[in-house]
Design a protein around this motif. Structure first.
Motif, PDB file in Angstrom:
ATOM      1  N   SER A   6      47.082  44.710  42.914  1.00 46.80           N
ATOM      2  CA  SER A   6      46.689  43.740  43.721  1.00 46.80           C
ATOM      3  C   SER A   6      45.595  43.052  43.036  1.00 46.80           C
ATOM      4  N   LEU A   7      45.428  41.593  43.252  1.00 47.99           N
ATOM      5  CA  LEU A   7      44.372  40.825  42.486  1.00 47.99           C
ATOM      6  C   LEU A   7      43.783  39.801  43.202  1.00 47.99           C
ATOM      7  N   ARG A   8      42.442  39.964  43.319  1.00 46.41           N
ATOM      8  CA  ARG A   8      41.659  38.784  44.073  1.00 46.41           C
ATOM      9  C   ARG A   8      40.943  37.999  43.214  1.00 46.41           C
ATOM     10  N   LEU A  40      37.275  38.578  39.009  1.00 47.11           N
ATOM     11  CA  LEU A  40      38.765  38.942  39.041  1.00 47.11           C
ATOM     12  C   LEU A  40      38.294  40.426  39.853  1.00 47.11           C
ATOM     13  N   GLU A  41      39.146  40.699  40.999  1.00 48.91           N
ATOM     14  CA  GLU A  41      39.015  42.258  41.382  1.00 48.91           C
ATOM     15  C   GLU A  41      40.472  42.680  41.541  1.00 48.91           C
ATOM     16  N   ALA A  42      40.726  43.782  40.755  1.00 46.37           N
ATOM     17  CA  ALA A  42      42.190  44.227  40.887  1.00 46.37           C
ATOM     18  C   ALA A  42      42.138  45.750  41.228  1.00 46.37           C
ATOM     19  N   ILE A  43      43.290  46.181  41.801  1.00 43.59           N
ATOM     20  CA  ILE A  43      43.322  47.659  42.072  1.00 43.59           C
ATOM     21  C   ILE A  43      44.600  48.094  40.902  1.00 43.59           C
ATOM     22  N   VAL A  44      44.351  49.218  40.069  1.00 43.01           N
ATOM     23  CA  VAL A  44      45.266  49.565  38.856  1.00 43.01           C
ATOM     24  C   VAL A  44      45.803  50.670  39.122  1.00 43.01           C
ATOM     25  N   PHE A  45      46.832  50.906  38.918  1.00 42.65           N
ATOM     26  CA  PHE A  45      47.478  52.044  39.023  1.00 42.65           C
ATOM     27  C   PHE A  45      48.770  52.418  38.101  1.00 42.65           C
ATOM     28  N   LEU A 100      44.315  58.568  38.849  1.00 44.74           N
ATOM     29  CA  LEU A 100      44.878  57.239  38.267  1.00 44.74           C
ATOM     30  C   LEU A 100      44.868  55.983  39.099  1.00 44.74           C
ATOM     31  N   SER A 101      44.074  56.075  40.209  1.00 51.43           N
ATOM     32  CA  SER A 101      43.735  54.673  40.683  1.00 51.43           C
ATOM     33  C   SER A 101      42.523  54.292  40.649  1.00 51.43           C
ATOM     34  N   ARG A 102      42.288  52.857  40.481  1.00 54.60           N
ATOM     35  CA  ARG A 102      40.820  52.663  40.454  1.00 54.60           C
ATOM     36  C   ARG A 102      40.935  51.151  40.751  1.00 54.60           C
ATOM     37  N   ARG A 103      39.589  50.779  41.398  1.00 52.40           N
ATOM     38  CA  ARG A 103      39.383  49.382  41.911  1.00 52.40           C
ATOM     39  C   ARG A 103      38.524  48.769  40.550  1.00 52.40           C
ATOM     40  N   VAL A 104      38.802  47.640  40.074  1.00 57.01           N
ATOM     41  CA  VAL A 104      38.202  47.092  38.829  1.00 57.01           C
ATOM     42  C   VAL A 104      37.675  45.872  39.180  1.00 57.01           C
TER      43      VAL A 104
END
Lengths: 300, 639
Positions: free
Chosen positions: A244-246, A252-257, A221-225
């Protein structure tokens, strides 16, 4: 499966400082539980409360269905414990230390202690203060295994250990114990130690458990997008669970869970030029959860 | 309690035992090296008793938990399946056993070294030394899980006031309350109260140990102080309750005996008893009282009188309340005949009676009183009837310092008493030194208060009392040197005619003792190496002999006659044990009877008091009492 340890509403204050706030979790036999948290997040405090070394401020603990109070001692016969700093009576000899421990535990498994100890190959007559940190940890493990525990509590024991010790000895013993039905509570701030052994992960942050999931779920369920835009990237994403969001020009780089198909559909509906979705390592997930902010929203 | 932990503790602290043995060996070696040099031997014996043991106690206690808390293994120990109370108790038991071992080594091994045995026996410090050593052990043990800084702060905060208290107590010796407390320190109640204090420290420690959060040093210190306050309160309540219940016997164990010809009143912390010499037993007449029973007890005319006192008021302004009681010899008709009053118009307001005497007919009391503490003036003598009436003061000579009534000090008409009066020293002319003056002896009329000075310059120590028929006073008279021998006269003063006469004169007489029949006088002479018997009517020495072969330097300076005049008894010590010397009335034979094991006194020469044909033997230090029959040589323990 019945709960081995059930913790409800556990809290610990050191004066005004609230180190643990309303922790609730359960441990089942034969599973390895990782408790991840940065230094100072209360992992040692939690381990010490479980071991009756210090009292809790609030909360209830049940071990094998029996309530534990600060003065209880019998339940500890079923728990092995490796403290953060492996200081075990430096003046004692190795054999004395094992004999000293054996008298506390009615289920002491002398044969297993002997076989484990022989594989380590250090001198039984050596004084503990002459052992290296890794040897002390190994000795602590031997003593903990000898108790034939239902639960093994490891309080950040691996820092300063060499790689072979961590990899072979530690993981080997943990998996072996779990296969024999022992639950393992492995509290650490070293994420990669957990990756190959853990079944279930808790993340301790700001005094709370901000993650309580099976390890396979977490990986799924966790991904870097990474989202690329033609022009300015938006300030935020229309998603729940962006840890998190960069932001860079056009990126845009996000870690999504949690990550699922619905989430992906929502993102693809944005005016993107490209989208990259990749799985995360446990370290990335941990960083995503605790990041640099002191308190993240609780995720369950 | 956990054996595993006890053995672990012994292994860890074995070095203390080994170190102690080495130190004791050094003490012994030093004693051997300095054999014969008393000042060194004294220091070694004193050092071993008063410094070594308390230091061992302090070290063992203070190091009890320090290793665990310094190297962090406390968390590991606490995670073992053992109760915290069991950890505390196991360590305590292990270290107490170790300290007990060191104590036994000290008191069993060191006295084996030649020269140290006598010093150990002489100092008699083992009691306080052990009490201090175990006290320091318990207190430091109870604090040993605090941090070093907390340990020092708490130790000295709690310890220094106790030391200051005793220093102030020492400085305030002239206060009555201080005197009482000093007396109290000899009693078992004091021991109990000291143990209560130790228990407060231990209980506070155990309470804190089981409850506090050891990861927070502040919590440990505050938990300890909270426990201390709690148990201090409990200890204060318990101590006060026990003290109040036992107040009457709180003071040092005491036993006073006032003999008659066939009976003796035994006045003790247990109450008042009478000894019947014919049946050789004691009968309790009155139980102990909550009040302190003063020195005064008297027997006469079938009556017994005694004094009780208690302290009231505040500690700063204590008030001594005294009362005088009387009862029949069989314990009936107890009644209070005098209570000291604080009322301003009372003639005895503010006085403190010290001694009491009852006339042989039981009709008249003589009381010796002193002004209140801090106003040392002349002693005052009061008299009253035994029914409580007729209280009045007898005037005292102006220059008298202290007055004492002689034993057998009543004249046959029971209306006069013999008083021995010391006089204040006077400044020597032309010098800043003071000159001590010989005391005088007076015959004082109870009825008129007249003081009649006896004509001879009778030195108090040379008086040996009224004859049993109370008509003449025996004394050792002029000393003369003839042909190289110091001759001392044995003389009589006839109290009716005031005429004096010489009975005999013999070399070196130092003490003399009437028999109850009044026809013979025994004397000790020449440094107490010779005993003789004199016939009063024939004025000659009937028999005389040196003592038996045993040497002694602790002989009692007193010979007692049995009531039938057939035996003379004295106590002696031969540097290893006490024994009685028994002579027949013709001094033909001397027997030496050792005191049986359970009669052996701790440190004092036993006192002998003749009652009827028996001899009462008191050991003052432990307040024990036996009777001895010189005819059958049998002992009986009475008290």
């Amino acid at each position: 499966m019945s709960d081995l340890l059930k913790v409800t509403g556990l809290a610990k204050d050191f004066g005004r400082k609230k180190v643990l706030r309303d922790l609730s979790f359960t441990l089942e036999p034969g599973r390895v539980y990782g408790f991840l948290g940065r230094n100072g997040e209360g992992k040692t405090t939690l381990a010490r409360i479980l071991m009756g070394v210090i009292p809790a401020t609030r909360g209830a603990l049940l071990f094998k269905g029996e309530p534990i109070t600060y003065g209880s001692s019998i339940y500890k016969r079923g728990i092995g414990y490796i403290p953060e700093d492996s200081f075990f009576y430096g003046g004692m000899r190795v054999a004395e230390f094992l004999a000293f421990n054996s008298r506390f535990y009615p289920r002491w498994d002398a044969a297993r202690v002997r076989s484990t100890f022989e594989s380590l190959g250090f001198d039984r007559r050596a004084r503990i203060q002459t052992l290296s940190r890794g040897q002390k940890l190994q000795l602590g493990f031997v003593a903990a295994v000898g108790a034939a525990p239902d639960l093994l509590v490891l309080d950040d024991p691996t820092s300063g250990l060499d790689v072979p010790t961590r990899r072979d000895f530690l993981r080997g013993i943990i998996r072996d114990l779990a296969e024999r039905g022992t639950a393992v509570l492995f509290a650490t701030h070293m994420v990669h130690e957990l990756e190959r052994v853990v079944d279930h992960l808790y993340i301790l942050h700001g005094g709370r458990l901000i993650l309580d999931r099976g390890f396979e779920d977490i990986k799924t369920l966790s991904r870097r997008v990474r989202l690329r835009f033609d022009g300015e990237a938006p300030d935020k994403l229309p998603l729940e669970g962006v840890l998190s969001l960069r932001r860079e020009p056009g990126l845009l780089e996000a870690i999504v869970f949690p990550w699922d198909e619905a989430a992906e559909s929502k993102l693809r509906s944005l005016s993107l030029t490209d989208i990259e979705v990749e799985p995360l390592s446990l370290e990335d997930i941990f960083e995503g959860f605790v990041g640099s902010s002191p308190a993240q929203p609780e995720v369950k | 309690m956990n054996k595993n932990l006890i053995f672990k503790e012994w292994k860890e602290k074995l070095w203390v035992l080994i170190f102690s043995i080495i130190l004791l060996a050094l003490f012994a070696a030093a004693a051997l090296a300095f054999a014969g040099r008393r000042e060194f031997i004294d220091s070694i014996a004193l050092g071993a008793q008063m410094f070594f043991l308390p230091l061992a106690g302090l070290l063992l206690g203070a190091s009890a938990f320090s290793s665990e808390f310094k190297d962090g293994s406390w968390a590991y120990l606490f995670s073992r399946p053992i109760r915290k109370s069991a950890i505390w108790i196991s360590k305590f038991v292990a270290l107490t056993a170790l300290l007990t071992g060191i104590t036994l080594l000290t008191f069993l091994i060191l006295p084996l070294v030649p020269g140290l045995k006598e010093r150990f026996a002489e100092f008699s410090l083992w009691g306080p030394s052990v009490l201090i050593a175990f006290g320091l052990f318990i207190i430091s043990y109870s604090l040993s899980f605090l941090t070093d800084k907390q340990f020092l702060v708490v130790f000295f905060t709690l310890f220094i006031p106790a030391v200051l208290y005793f220093i102030l107590l020492g400085l305030s010796q002239n206060l009555p309350i201080a005197v009482r407390v000093v007396e109290l320190t000899n009693s078992f109640l004091a021991l109990f109260l000291i143990l209560v204090v130790y228990c407060i420290f231990a209980a506070a420690s155990l309470y804190a140990f089981c409850r506090v959060d050891f990861s927070r040093p502040k919590s440990v210190a505050s938990g300890y102080l909270k426990g201390f306050a709690l148990f201090l309160l409990a200890g204060a309540v318990l101590g006060t309750a026990v003290y109040k219940i036992n107040e009457g016997r709180a003071w040092s164990k005491y036993i006073y005996i006032t003999p008659d010809q066939t009976d003796a009143v035994i006045h003790s912390y247990r109450g008042i008893f009478i000894y019947d010499s014919a049946q050789d037993r004691i009968i309790k007449l009155k139980g102990r009282t909550r009040n302190y029973m003063g020195y005064g007890t008297a027997l006469g005319g079938g009556k017994i009188t005694w004094m009780e006192e208690s302290l009231t008021g505040t500690q700063r302004a204590p008030k001594l309340v005294q009362s005088i009681w009387i009862m029949d010899k069989d314990g009936r008709n107890k009644r209070n005949i005098l209570a000291l009053s604080d009322k301003p118009n009372s003639p005895i307001q503010g006085l403190e009676f010290s001694r009491i005497s009852l006339s042989p007919d039981g009709r008249t009391l003589v009381l010796f009183a002193y002004p209140p503490f801090g106003r040392q003036k002349s002693a005052l003598i009061w008299t009253m009837n035994s029914d409580g009436s007729g209280l009045r003061a007898l005037p005292s000579p102006n220059d008298s310092e202290a007055s004492y009534m002689l034993d057998r000090g009543w004249t046959p008409d029971h209306r006069h008493i013999l008083i021995w009066v010391s006089k204040r020293p006077v400044a020597k002319s032309g010098s800043n030194k003071t000159e001590y003056r010989n005391p005088n002896t007076y015959l004082v009329s109870i009825d008129t208060g007249e003081w009649r000075r006896l004509p001879e310059d009778l030195m108090g120590i040379h008086l040996f009392g009224l004859s049993p028929n109370e008509d003449s006073l025996g004394y050792l008279g002029k000393v003369s040197a003839e042909a190289g021998a110091v001759l001392v006269q044995l003389r009589l003063l006839d109290l009716k005619t005031m005429a004096t006469s010489e009975i005999i004169s013999a070399p070196g007489i130092q003490r003399a003792f009437w028999n109850l029949q009044g026809d013979k006088i025994a004397f000790l002479a020449e440094g107490n190496r010779r005993i003789g018997i004199v016939s009063v009517s024939e004025k000659k020495i009937l028999a005389e002999r040196p003592f038996g072969p045993t040497t002694s330097d602790q002989m009692s300076w007193r010979v007692v006659w049995t009531g039938d005049g057939r035996h003379l008894v004295m106590s002696d010590f031969d540097n290893s044990s006490y024994f009685l010397r028994i002579f027949d009335s013709a001094l033909r034979d001397e027997k030496q009877i050792p005191l049986s094991e359970d009669v052996v006194p701790v440190s004092n020469v036993p006192h002998l008091i003749p009652v009827g044909n028996k001899i009462l033997v008191i050991e003052v230090q432990t307040s024990r009492l036996w009777s001895f029959d010189p005819a059958t040589e049998k002992w009986k323990k009475l008290f």
